[in-house]
Design a protein around this motif. Structure first.
Motif, PDB file in Angstrom:
ATOM      1  N   ASP A  32       0.919  -1.153  -0.025  1.00 56.82           N
ATOM      2  CA  ASP A  32       0.029   0.043  -0.066  1.00 56.82           C
ATOM      3  C   ASP A  32       1.019   1.377   0.244  1.00 56.82           C
ATOM      4  O   ASP A  32       0.963   1.827   1.018  1.00 56.82           O
ATOM      5  CB  ASP A  32      -0.912   0.206   1.308  1.00 56.82           C
ATOM      6  N   ARG A  34       2.225   4.607  -2.490  1.00 57.94           N
ATOM      7  CA  ARG A  34       1.778   5.280  -3.721  1.00 57.94           C
ATOM      8  C   ARG A  34       2.852   6.540  -4.033  1.00 57.94           C
ATOM      9  O   ARG A  34       3.713   6.910  -3.326  1.00 57.94           O
ATOM     10  CB  ARG A  34       0.695   6.498  -3.298  1.00 57.94           C
ATOM     11  N   GLY A  37       0.962   9.828  -6.250  1.00 58.24           N
ATOM     12  CA  GLY A  37      -0.469   9.617  -6.335  1.00 58.24           C
ATOM     13  C   GLY A  37      -0.847   8.427  -6.925  1.00 58.24           C
ATOM     14  O   GLY A  37      -2.034   8.200  -7.042  1.00 58.24           O
ATOM     15  N   LEU A  38      -0.052   7.491  -7.542  1.00 60.49           N
ATOM     16  CA  LEU A  38      -0.339   6.238  -8.255  1.00 60.49           C
ATOM     17  C   LEU A  38       0.015   5.078  -7.359  1.00 60.49           C
ATOM     18  O   LEU A  38       1.116   5.082  -6.782  1.00 60.49           O
ATOM     19  CB  LEU A  38       0.452   6.189  -9.713  1.00 60.49           C
ATOM     20  N   PRO A  39      -0.949   4.027  -7.394  1.00 55.51           N
ATOM     21  CA  PRO A  39      -0.537   2.914  -6.550  1.00 55.51           C
ATOM     22  C   PRO A  39       0.638   2.271  -7.186  1.00 55.51           C
ATOM     23  O   PRO A  39       1.044   2.286  -8.466  1.00 55.51           O
ATOM     24  CB  PRO A  39      -1.556   2.023  -6.903  1.00 55.51           C
TER      25      PRO A  39
END
Length: 74
Positions: A32, A34, A37-39
């Motif tokens: 989990d 990022r 802002g992207l996984p």
């Protein structure tokens, strides 16, 4: 001889792709976290996929080392 070397490189790249998209190495990216802002997991999959495509394109499309003979005067 150059075609044999290219074929060997493509096979090695295929094996590397299998290893990268298989469980033990794939589990490294499943967190989990990022990045911008992207996984991390889909981002890593996309980057690995893109790098494999770029490597295949580089192997297949690079010019041969020996110069090509001329077709004659134009």
């Amino acid at each position: 001889m150059l075609q044999e070397l290219d074929a060997q490189r493509l096979v090695a790249l295929f094996v590397a792709g299998l290893a990268l998209f298989n469980f033990p190495l794939l589990a490294l990216w499943d967190h989990d976290v990022r990045v911008l802002g992207l996984p991390l997991f889909p981002l890593a999959m996309f980057l690995i996929w893109g790098l494999l495509i770029a490597a295949v394109a580089w192997i297949v499309e690079r010019s041969p080392e020996a110069p090509m003979p001329d077709d004659g005067p134009t």
